[in-house]
Write a protein that holds these residues in place. Structure first.
Motif, short mmCIF file in Angstrom:
data_model
loop_
_atom_site.label_atom_id
_atom_site.label_comp_id
_atom_site.label_asym_id
_atom_site.label_seq_id
_atom_site.Cartn_x
_atom_site.Cartn_y
_atom_site.Cartn_z
N PRO A 170 106.67 -93.56 12.54
CA PRO A 170 105.59 -94.42 12.06
C PRO A 170 105.60 -95.78 12.74
O PRO A 170 106.66 -96.36 13.01
N GLY A 171 104.40 -96.26 13.07
CA GLY A 171 104.28 -97.57 13.68
C GLY A 171 103.01 -97.68 14.51
O GLY A 171 102.14 -96.82 14.48
N HIS A 172 102.95 -98.76 15.28
CA HIS A 172 101.79 -99.09 16.10
C HIS A 172 102.25 -99.26 17.54
O HIS A 172 103.30 -99.83 17.81
N SER A 173 101.45 -98.76 18.48
CA SER A 173 101.79 -98.86 19.89
C SER A 173 100.53 -99.07 20.72
O SER A 173 99.44 -98.73 20.29
N MET A 174 100.70 -99.63 21.91
CA MET A 174 99.61 -99.82 22.86
C MET A 174 100.03 -99.20 24.19
O MET A 174 101.14 -99.44 24.67
N ILE A 175 99.12 -98.42 24.79
CA ILE A 175 99.39 -97.80 26.08
C ILE A 175 98.33 -98.28 27.06
O ILE A 175 97.13 -98.15 26.80
N GLN A 176 98.77 -98.85 28.18
CA GLN A 176 97.85 -99.32 29.22
C GLN A 176 97.86 -98.31 30.35
O GLN A 176 98.91 -98.03 30.93
N PHE A 177 96.71 -97.74 30.66
CA PHE A 177 96.57 -96.82 31.79
C PHE A 177 96.06 -97.62 32.98
O PHE A 177 95.22 -98.50 32.84
#
Length: 111
Positions: free
Chosen positions: A82-89
């Motif tokens: 559980p949690g929040h993430s950001m992925i930059q392509f």
């Protein structure tokens, strides 16, 4: 092709993100988890070898492709905890270290 800006996953759920191919122009895609990398697992996959086990390609494996053809690039994103993430392509030319931002994806994983 409209790409999602945000996805919601549960633990062990996998989302498949497809980005249009640019292979004929010498551009490939890479990514960076820029926030909370322990929340998600990201793996580029070969469309012809599309399975759910998220295994890395075998070292030295060669993929055949019709000359001049470009295929979509596929990434599998799996929720780990559980949690929040950001992925930059990013888009990147083969042989260059310069990357251009292409798509930012926000991922929320629930237990």
């Amino acid at each position: 092709m409209k790409l999602p800006k945000k996805i919601d996953l549960i633990i062990d759920e996998t989302y498949t993100l497809t980005l249009p191919g640019w292979g004929t122009t010498g551009i490939f895609r890479t990514y960076e988890v820029i926030q909370t990398s322990q929340v998600v697992d990201v793996l580029p996959v070969d469309r012809e070898d599309d399975d759910e086990d998220l295994e890395e390609p075998k070292p030295g494996e060669i993929r055949m492709m019709i000359t001049g053809a470009s295929k979509d690039e596929v990434f599998k994103i799996r929720g780990l905890k559980p949690g929040h993430s950001m992925i930059q392509f990013f888009q990147q030319h083969a042989g260059s270290s310069e990357r251009q931002k292409e798509h930012l994806l926000e991922v929320n994983v629930k237990g």
